[in-house]
Design a protein around this motif. Structure first.
Motif, PDB file in Angstrom:
ATOM      1  N   SER A  50       0.816  -1.233   0.000  1.00  0.00           N
ATOM      2  CA  SER A  50       0.000   0.000   0.000  1.00  0.00           C
ATOM      3  C   SER A  50       0.843   1.273   0.000  1.00  0.00           C
ATOM      4  N   MET A  51       2.047   1.198  -0.475  1.00  0.00           N
ATOM      5  CA  MET A  51       2.958   2.339  -0.410  1.00  0.00           C
ATOM      6  C   MET A  51       2.390   3.569  -1.099  1.00  0.00           C
ATOM      7  N   PHE A  52       1.744   3.373  -2.265  1.00  0.00           N
ATOM      8  CA  PHE A  52       1.158   4.501  -3.000  1.00  0.00           C
ATOM      9  C   PHE A  52      -0.349   4.319  -3.183  1.00  0.00           C
ATOM     10  N   SER A  53      -0.950   3.521  -2.372  1.00  0.00           N
ATOM     11  CA  SER A  53      -2.389   3.267  -2.479  1.00  0.00           C
ATOM     12  C   SER A  53      -3.184   4.563  -2.337  1.00  0.00           C
ATOM     13  N   GLY A  54      -4.061   4.815  -3.287  1.00  0.00           N
ATOM     14  CA  GLY A  54      -4.895   6.000  -3.227  1.00  0.00           C
ATOM     15  C   GLY A  54      -4.221   7.274  -3.691  1.00  0.00           C
ATOM     16  N   CYS A  55      -3.034   7.158  -4.296  1.00  0.00           N
ATOM     17  CA  CYS A  55      -2.370   8.342  -4.855  1.00  0.00           C
ATOM     18  C   CYS A  55      -2.967   8.611  -6.239  1.00  0.00           C
ATOM     19  N   SER A  56      -4.138   9.165  -6.256  1.00  0.00           N
ATOM     20  CA  SER A  56      -4.929   9.273  -7.483  1.00  0.00           C
ATOM     21  C   SER A  56      -4.372  10.278  -8.479  1.00  0.00           C
ATOM     22  N   SER A  57      -3.452  11.152  -8.055  1.00  0.00           N
ATOM     23  CA  SER A  57      -2.884  12.152  -8.968  1.00  0.00           C
ATOM     24  C   SER A  57      -1.517  11.741  -9.517  1.00  0.00           C
ATOM     25  N   LEU A  58      -0.991  10.610  -9.063  1.00  0.00           N
ATOM     26  CA  LEU A  58       0.325  10.146  -9.496  1.00  0.00           C
ATOM     27  C   LEU A  58       0.217   9.628 -10.929  1.00  0.00           C
ATOM     28  N   LYS A  59       0.846  10.333 -11.874  1.00  0.00           N
ATOM     29  CA  LYS A  59       0.650  10.051 -13.292  1.00  0.00           C
ATOM     30  C   LYS A  59       1.537   8.928 -13.813  1.00  0.00           C
ATOM     31  N   ASN A  60       2.755   8.855 -13.340  1.00  0.00           N
ATOM     32  CA  ASN A  60       3.633   7.749 -13.721  1.00  0.00           C
ATOM     33  C   ASN A  60       4.742   7.637 -12.688  1.00  0.00           C
ATOM     34  N   ILE A  61       5.475   6.547 -12.759  1.00  0.00           N
ATOM     35  CA  ILE A  61       6.549   6.322 -11.807  1.00  0.00           C
ATOM     36  C   ILE A  61       7.610   5.463 -12.463  1.00  0.00           C
ATOM     37  N   LEU A  62       8.860   5.784 -12.199  1.00  0.00           N
ATOM     38  CA  LEU A  62       9.974   4.994 -12.690  1.00  0.00           C
ATOM     39  C   LEU A  62      10.423   4.073 -11.564  1.00  0.00           C
ATOM     40  N   ILE A  63      10.162   2.797 -11.733  1.00  0.00           N
ATOM     41  CA  ILE A  63      10.540   1.814 -10.724  1.00  0.00           C
ATOM     42  C   ILE A  63      12.019   1.487 -10.902  1.00  0.00           C
ATOM     43  N   PRO A  64      12.844   1.700  -9.883  1.00  0.00           N
ATOM     44  CA  PRO A  64      14.284   1.442 -10.024  1.00  0.00           C
ATOM     45  C   PRO A  64      14.581  -0.020 -10.340  1.00  0.00           C
ATOM     46  N   SER A  65      15.684  -0.246 -11.017  1.00  0.00           N
ATOM     47  CA  SER A  65      16.055  -1.603 -11.419  1.00  0.00           C
ATOM     48  C   SER A  65      16.604  -2.424 -10.265  1.00  0.00           C
ATOM     49  N   SER A  66      16.599  -1.848  -9.050  1.00  0.00           N
ATOM     50  CA  SER A  66      17.001  -2.590  -7.848  1.00  0.00           C
ATOM     51  C   SER A  66      15.807  -3.272  -7.178  1.00  0.00           C
ATOM     52  N   VAL A  67      14.599  -2.908  -7.553  1.00  0.00           N
ATOM     53  CA  VAL A  67      13.386  -3.432  -6.919  1.00  0.00           C
ATOM     54  C   VAL A  67      13.131  -4.866  -7.345  1.00  0.00           C
ATOM     55  N   THR A  68      12.878  -5.732  -6.370  1.00  0.00           N
ATOM     56  CA  THR A  68      12.607  -7.144  -6.661  1.00  0.00           C
ATOM     57  C   THR A  68      11.150  -7.531  -6.396  1.00  0.00           C
ATOM     58  N   ARG A  69      10.427  -6.723  -5.633  1.00  0.00           N
ATOM     59  CA  ARG A  69       9.035  -7.053  -5.313  1.00  0.00           C
ATOM     60  C   ARG A  69       8.169  -5.803  -5.316  1.00  0.00           C
ATOM     61  N   ILE A  70       6.994  -5.941  -5.916  1.00  0.00           N
ATOM     62  CA  ILE A  70       5.963  -4.897  -5.837  1.00  0.00           C
ATOM     63  C   ILE A  70       4.889  -5.441  -4.905  1.00  0.00           C
ATOM     64  N   GLY A  71       4.742  -4.819  -3.760  1.00  0.00           N
ATOM     65  CA  GLY A  71       3.931  -5.366  -2.689  1.00  0.00           C
ATOM     66  C   GLY A  71       2.430  -5.282  -2.912  1.00  0.00           C
ATOM     67  N   ARG A  72       1.721  -5.871  -1.985  1.00  0.00           N
ATOM     68  CA  ARG A  72       0.261  -5.932  -2.045  1.00  0.00           C
ATOM     69  C   ARG A  72      -0.336  -4.524  -2.067  1.00  0.00           C
ATOM     70  N   ALA A  73      -1.190  -4.286  -3.038  1.00  0.00           N
ATOM     71  CA  ALA A  73      -1.906  -3.009  -3.178  1.00  0.00           C
ATOM     72  C   ALA A  73      -0.959  -1.816  -3.243  1.00  0.00           C
ATOM     73  N   ALA A  74       0.237  -2.031  -3.749  1.00  0.00           N
ATOM     74  CA  ALA A  74       1.251  -0.962  -3.770  1.00  0.00           C
ATOM     75  C   ALA A  74       0.777   0.257  -4.535  1.00  0.00           C
ATOM     76  N   PHE A  75       0.092   0.042  -5.651  1.00  0.00           N
ATOM     77  CA  PHE A  75      -0.394   1.151  -6.488  1.00  0.00           C
ATOM     78  C   PHE A  75      -1.923   1.097  -6.624  1.00  0.00           C
ATOM     79  N   TYR A  76      -2.581   0.586  -5.623  1.00  0.00           N
ATOM     80  CA  TYR A  76      -4.041   0.463  -5.613  1.00  0.00           C
ATOM     81  C   TYR A  76      -4.690   1.835  -5.805  1.00  0.00           C
TER      82      TYR A  76
END
Length: 226
Positions: A50-76
Motif C-alpha cells: 500500500s505504499m502509494f495506495s490511493g495516490c490518485s494524482s500520481l501520473k507515472n513512476i519509474l521503478i528502479p532496477s534494484s526493486v525485486t518485489r511490488i507489494g500488495r496493493a502498492a499502487f491500488y
C-alpha cells in the motif's frame, strides 16, 4: 527507513527520496491524493504494501532496477497511471498491486517475474455490468496492451485472469519503448531509461531518444543534417 509520516498528506505534490534509502514502510504515501511526481532511489529493494495506495494524482513512476518485489496493493487506485514498465529485476507482483488503476493502458512485464498475485491488474479497465434475466455478466473493455518478451506469453497467461489473455502481446523491450508512450517524457538520463541496458541517447536538438547503433535521430535527422 521512512515510516508512515506522509500518510494522508493531501497537500504533498512532489517528492524526492534520499538515494541511500533501501526501505519504506507500508502505506507511507497512501492517500496522498495530490502527489503527482516522486523520484525513487536506485537503492530501493521493494515497493511495499500500500505504499502509494490511493495516490490518485500520481501520473507515472519509474521503478528502479534494484526493486525485486511490488507489494500488495502498492499502487491500488492510482487512477492517473497510463503506462508502467516493470524492470527485469522484479520477481514478484503481489495481489491487488495495480487494482483500480482505471486509466492504465499499457504495461510491460519482463520474463523475470515469477508470480503475479490475484487481482493484481483487476479493474484496470472500465467494467460494464449487463443484466440478463437473473444473471449478471461483466463485460470488460480491456487495457490496450500487456507486453511481454518473446516466448513469455504462455507463462504470463498462467498468472493473469482469462479476460486479459487477448491483450497479451509479445514485444521486445525495444519495440515497447518505441510506442512513444508518455511515460518517457520525464526521463532525463540514460541510466533512468536503461532498464535493459540498451544503448540509447537523448537527441540534443529535438529531445527524442534514439539508439546509438542507428547513428542518427529518427525524428530530426541529427547529426547528419547539421
Amino acid at each position: 527507513m521512512i515510516g508512515c509520516k506522509y500518510y494522508g498528506c493531501s497537500s504533498l505534490q512532489n517528492m524526492k527520496l534520499p538515494q541511500y534509502l533501501i526501505y519504506c514502510g507500508s502505506s507511507v504515501f497512501s492517500k496522498c491524493s495530490s502527489l503527482q511526481t516522486i523520484e525513487l532511489p536506485i537503492s530501493m529493494k521493494s515497493i511495499n504494501k500500500s505504499m502509494f495506495s490511493g495516490c490518485s494524482s500520481l501520473k507515472n513512476i519509474l521503478i528502479p532496477s534494484s526493486v525485486t518485489r511490488i507489494g500488495r496493493a502498492a499502487f491500488y487506485q492510482c487512477k492517473s497511471f497510463k503506462e508502467i514498465i516493470i524492470p527485469k529485476s522484479v520477481q514478484y507482483i503481489d495481489r491487488l498491486a495495480f487494482r483500480y488503476c482505471r486509466n492504465l493502458k499499457a504495461v510491460y512485464i519482463p520474463d523475470s517475474v515469477k508470480r503475479i498475485g490475484m487481482y493484481a491488474f483487476s479493474d484496470c479497465q472500465e467494467i460494464t455490468t449487463v443484466r440478463r434475466g437473473r444473471s449478471i455478466y461483466r463485460e470488460y473493455e480491456s487495457m490496450g496492451l500487456i507486453a511481454t518478451p518473446p516466448g513469455n506469453k504462455e507463462k504470463i497467461e498462467r498468472m493473469l485472469p482469462k479476460y486479459l489473455h487477448d491483450i497479451i502481446k509479445e514485444l521486445t523491450y525495444k519495440e515497447f519503448i518505441n510506442c512513444n508512450m508518455q511515460l518517457y517524457e520525464n526521463i532525463k538520463t540514460e541510466r533512468e531509461y536503461d532498464y535493459n541496458y540498451l544503448d540509447r541517447v537523448k537527441c540534443p536538438r529535438c529531445g527524442d531518444w534514439y539508439y546509438v547503433d542507428d547513428g542518427v535521430c529518427d525524428t530530426c535527422g541529427y547529426p547528419w543534417n547539421e
